[in-house]
Design a protein around this motif. Sequence first.
Motif, mmCIF file in Angstrom:
data_model
loop_
_atom_site.group_PDB
_atom_site.id
_atom_site.type_symbol
_atom_site.label_atom_id
_atom_site.label_comp_id
_atom_site.label_asym_id
_atom_site.label_seq_id
_atom_site.Cartn_x
_atom_site.Cartn_y
_atom_site.Cartn_z
ATOM 1 N N ASP A 94 80.519 -65.551 -12.355
ATOM 2 C CA ASP A 94 79.502 -65.766 -11.527
ATOM 3 C C ASP A 94 78.938 -66.684 -11.759
ATOM 4 O O ASP A 94 79.336 -67.497 -13.831
ATOM 5 C CB ASP A 94 78.543 -64.978 -11.584
ATOM 6 C CG ASP A 94 78.221 -63.992 -13.195
ATOM 7 O OD1 ASP A 94 77.740 -65.421 -14.302
ATOM 8 O OD2 ASP A 94 79.242 -63.068 -13.234
ATOM 9 N N MET A 95 78.135 -67.336 -11.456
ATOM 10 C CA MET A 95 77.446 -68.372 -12.560
ATOM 11 C C MET A 95 75.840 -68.534 -12.255
ATOM 12 O O MET A 95 75.591 -67.948 -10.863
ATOM 13 C CB MET A 95 77.738 -70.484 -11.549
ATOM 14 C CG MET A 95 79.551 -70.380 -12.285
ATOM 15 S SD MET A 95 79.340 -72.163 -10.649
ATOM 16 C CE MET A 95 78.131 -72.954 -11.485
ATOM 17 N N TYR A 154 77.077 -69.855 -17.183
ATOM 18 C CA TYR A 154 78.864 -69.273 -16.365
ATOM 19 C C TYR A 154 79.639 -68.682 -17.129
ATOM 20 O O TYR A 154 79.479 -68.081 -18.097
ATOM 21 C CB TYR A 154 79.450 -70.476 -15.565
ATOM 22 C CG TYR A 154 80.035 -71.679 -16.779
ATOM 23 C CD1 TYR A 154 80.537 -71.692 -17.777
ATOM 24 C CD2 TYR A 154 79.316 -72.414 -16.637
ATOM 25 C CE1 TYR A 154 81.176 -72.609 -18.635
ATOM 26 C CE2 TYR A 154 78.845 -73.715 -17.785
ATOM 27 C CZ TYR A 154 80.292 -73.154 -18.570
ATOM 28 O OH TYR A 154 80.454 -74.813 -19.427
ATOM 29 N N VAL A 185 82.443 -75.035 -11.057
ATOM 30 C CA VAL A 185 80.944 -75.648 -11.643
ATOM 31 C C VAL A 185 80.823 -77.334 -11.135
ATOM 32 O O VAL A 185 79.831 -77.183 -11.153
ATOM 33 C CB VAL A 185 81.167 -75.661 -13.802
ATOM 34 C CG1 VAL A 185 80.406 -76.567 -13.952
ATOM 35 C CG2 VAL A 185 81.014 -74.179 -13.794
#
Length: 206
Positions: free
Chosen positions: A98-99, A123, A139
């Motif tokens: 996840d970010m 992240y 990213v």
Amino acid sequence: MSPSSASDDSSAAPVPVAAARARIVGALPRHTSRLVLRELTLADIEAVHAYRSLPEVTRYLGHPPLDPDGTRDLVHRWLGDPAALSVALELGGEVIGDMRLWFRRSSAMSPAVTEEVDAGLGYALHPDHQRRGLATEAVGEVVQLVLDAGGVRRITARVFAAARPSSALLRRLGFHLDGVDRAAVLAPEGGAWWDDECWSLLQSDG
């Protein structure tokens, strides 16, 4: 000069912040060569728990390894924050990371006022999928989305110096190391103080 001398009008912040966030959400999902990047949902809690419960993942994050209730509470808090956005990293239909993006109105010295927006970045990635370039891929795509579609002026990230792969990732993506808060945080096991690195990328850098 004290940071408090810079104006951060939180009462007015929701307007530009909400607009930037809405533009980014409107540009999701995004597809990279290997990943689908989309908004995180409550249905992803179990997948998030699979890696945010691991000590090797949370060592450099802002929380210890989570139990199922802790993961559920965390994701509910994330999704309830109107000034933030959580992005799921999906590989072959499986969420592997996840970010997290936090938005705020850029600071300005009174009487100046700005409608520009800054974002913070964080992240996490499941260790089974690390060292394959997936974090850089994800990213990099989201950072470009934030700067372009979101119109965000500046992205910042804080990384403990001990987390060298994260520092290397940010450097590869063009982030600048602005400074280091020396011996800023006591490590989880105690006994060692970690330096905290401050990284940034400006829209004008590209």
